[in-house]
Design a protein around this motif. Structure first.
Motif, mmCIF file in Angstrom:
data_model
loop_
_atom_site.group_PDB
_atom_site.id
_atom_site.type_symbol
_atom_site.label_atom_id
_atom_site.label_comp_id
_atom_site.label_asym_id
_atom_site.label_seq_id
_atom_site.Cartn_x
_atom_site.Cartn_y
_atom_site.Cartn_z
ATOM 1 N N TYR A 168 0.981 -1.110 -0.065
ATOM 2 C CA TYR A 168 -0.086 0.029 -0.045
ATOM 3 C C TYR A 168 0.925 1.293 -0.124
ATOM 4 N N CYS A 169 1.806 1.207 -0.876
ATOM 5 C CA CYS A 169 2.961 2.428 -0.616
ATOM 6 C C CYS A 169 2.592 3.455 -1.936
ATOM 7 N N THR A 170 1.345 4.107 -1.688
ATOM 8 C CA THR A 170 0.794 4.954 -2.209
ATOM 9 C C THR A 170 1.793 6.177 -2.963
ATOM 10 N N TRP A 210 -0.424 -3.218 -7.023
ATOM 11 C CA TRP A 210 -1.718 -2.888 -6.421
ATOM 12 C C TRP A 210 -2.895 -3.029 -7.535
ATOM 13 N N THR A 218 -2.934 5.106 -8.186
ATOM 14 C CA THR A 218 -2.092 5.514 -7.146
ATOM 15 C C THR A 218 -1.035 5.279 -6.959
ATOM 16 N N SER A 220 0.287 2.403 -5.609
ATOM 17 C CA SER A 220 0.191 1.739 -4.039
ATOM 18 C C SER A 220 0.672 0.079 -4.147
#
Length: 412
Positions: A168-170, A210, A218, A220
């Motif tokens: 979730y590394c947006t 993602w 994003t 993510s």
């Protein structure tokens, strides 16, 4: 920590940073955001349909100066209010929910720096932002049911290094640096730091994995850290900022509220012309135009009221956040957290309602794949899962009824 056999490294890098203009004041920041949003919305549907990562749009976003608006005036920035940052995010999110979310963690990292960084770190990292650098994030981890961080800052004979994996590394696909939440062992106890790791540091690997049905652009995915060497001046203390009252948590949360509000605004803006020009009235209404259907009018009115209420709560909560930023103590931070929770509850419900009514009132023709109107529902539904609104209501009730302060979560 190597890649898994099925994974492929993401190798596209952002362009080198270029100095950005310093936007003079809050009103100018909002004006710049509105101008940018008009250009972003023109191609938003096509980007979503094709899952075309918005590298060019993110570059324009950064070069507008908007990514530097929270740099304090003392360090050469604009130092806008929390409500203004939130409204910038909402304006951009109305045009493209993904673009609105991408800078959220950049602003969060700058707030962590403001609270926990040394004077030298502030000068250096704020200067990088004014020079056009973007920060992503590597905060969350998956694969375990607990919330224990397993990404470590450790030391060997050659110095400090980071080892671990984040998800979730947006924004990290577009970033020049990736602020990474790590744990370290210091004087016999575990402490947390935010490490501003350059994306091109040896051992950093990005994975574009993602696959959510919303907020698809994003960036993510995952970031893998394989004994990444770390310089001491990249390491900003984080535990101390959570052990004492700071506005890090409510500041991060008000930006999440803004994303949901913005997506709802975008859905409402699409609803009006679609109902006027293309939707058909239901036969029981006895009218020739969908715009004269009394139940449609009632639904439009309800959405408008919910969005306006969420907008007002966002502005109201921004004042509490600014008060907590200027004079942080247990009371001001708790009051800000609860005010932002109220804004998040309102924006959550308003955003979902607006996106749902766009499809409901538009009818079957609104589901045409080429229109991509479903992106509003997919985006707001995905983003509202970030953290549960039911717990917002719990802490709002506990605060007002029993005087209990909500917990301080800096990364949420």
């Amino acid at each position: 920590m190597p890649l898994q056999p099925h994974e492929t490294a993401f190798t596209r890098a952002p362009p080198p940073p270029r100095p950005v203009p310093v936007i003079p004041d809050d009103a100018s920041a909002l004006a710049v955001a509105r101008t940018l949003a008009e250009t972003f919305i023109a191609s938003a549907a096509a980007r979503d349909l094709d899952r075309e990562l918005p590298f060019e749009e993110v570059e324009r976003f950064t070069r507008s100066g908007l990514w530097a608006i929270t740099v304090p005036k003392a360090y050469g920035g604009t130092g806008v209010s929390s409500a203004t940052v939130a409204q910038v995010i909402a304006i951009v999110s109305a045009a493209d929910g993904s673009l609105g979310q991408i800078p959220q963690n950049h602003f969060h990292a700058l707030e962590v720096l403001r609270n926990g960084g040394s004077e030298g770190q502030k000068r250096a990292l704020y200067a990088r932002v004014l020079a056009g650098e973007r920060f992503g994030n590597a905060l969350a981890e998956i694969g375990q049911r607990d919330h224990v961080r397993r990404t470590r800052l450790a030391r060997d004979g050659d110095g400090w290094f980071v080892e671990g994996r984040k998800y979730y590394c947006t924004g990290s696909l577009f970033a020049h640096r990736i602020p990474t939440l790590v744990e370290a062992e210091e004087e016999g106890r575990a402490v947390t730091h935010l490490v501003f790791v350059p994306r091109d540091a040896p051992g950093v690997t990005l994975v574009d994995d993602w696959d959510g049905f919303g907020q698809r652009l994003t960036g993510s995915g995952s970031v893998v850290f394989d004994r990444v060497p770390v310089e001491p001046d990249w390491v900003v203390p984080y535990s101390a900022s959570m052990e004492r009252p700071t506005a890090i948590g409510p500041f991060a949360q008000i930006l999440h509220a803004a994303i949901d509000l913005g997506i709802g605004r975008g859905a409402f803006a699409e609803t009006l012309p679609f109902v006027r020009d293309r939707a058909r009235p239901w036969i029981d209404a006895g009218v020739a135009r969908a715009g004269d259907d009394p139940l449609t009018l009632q639904a439009i009115g309800e959405v408008r009221v919910r969005l306006n209420a969420a907008d007002a709560l966002l502005e109201w909560a921004g004042r509490f956040v600014d008060r907590a930023r200027e004079a942080p103590d247990a009371e001001t931070v708790a009051a800000a957290s609860v005010a932002v929770a109220e804004a998040r509850s309102a924006s959550h419900r308003a955003g979902l309602l607006a996106a749902n009514k766009l499809l409901e009132l538009g009818g079957t023709s609104a589901t045409d794949r080429a229109e991509a109107l479903d992106r509003y529902w997919r985006n707001v539904r995905t983003h509202t899962l970030h953290d549960p609104v039911r717990w917002k209501h719990h802490w709002i009730g506990a605060y007002h009824l029993n005087g209990r302060h909500p917990p301080r979560y800096g990364a949420l």
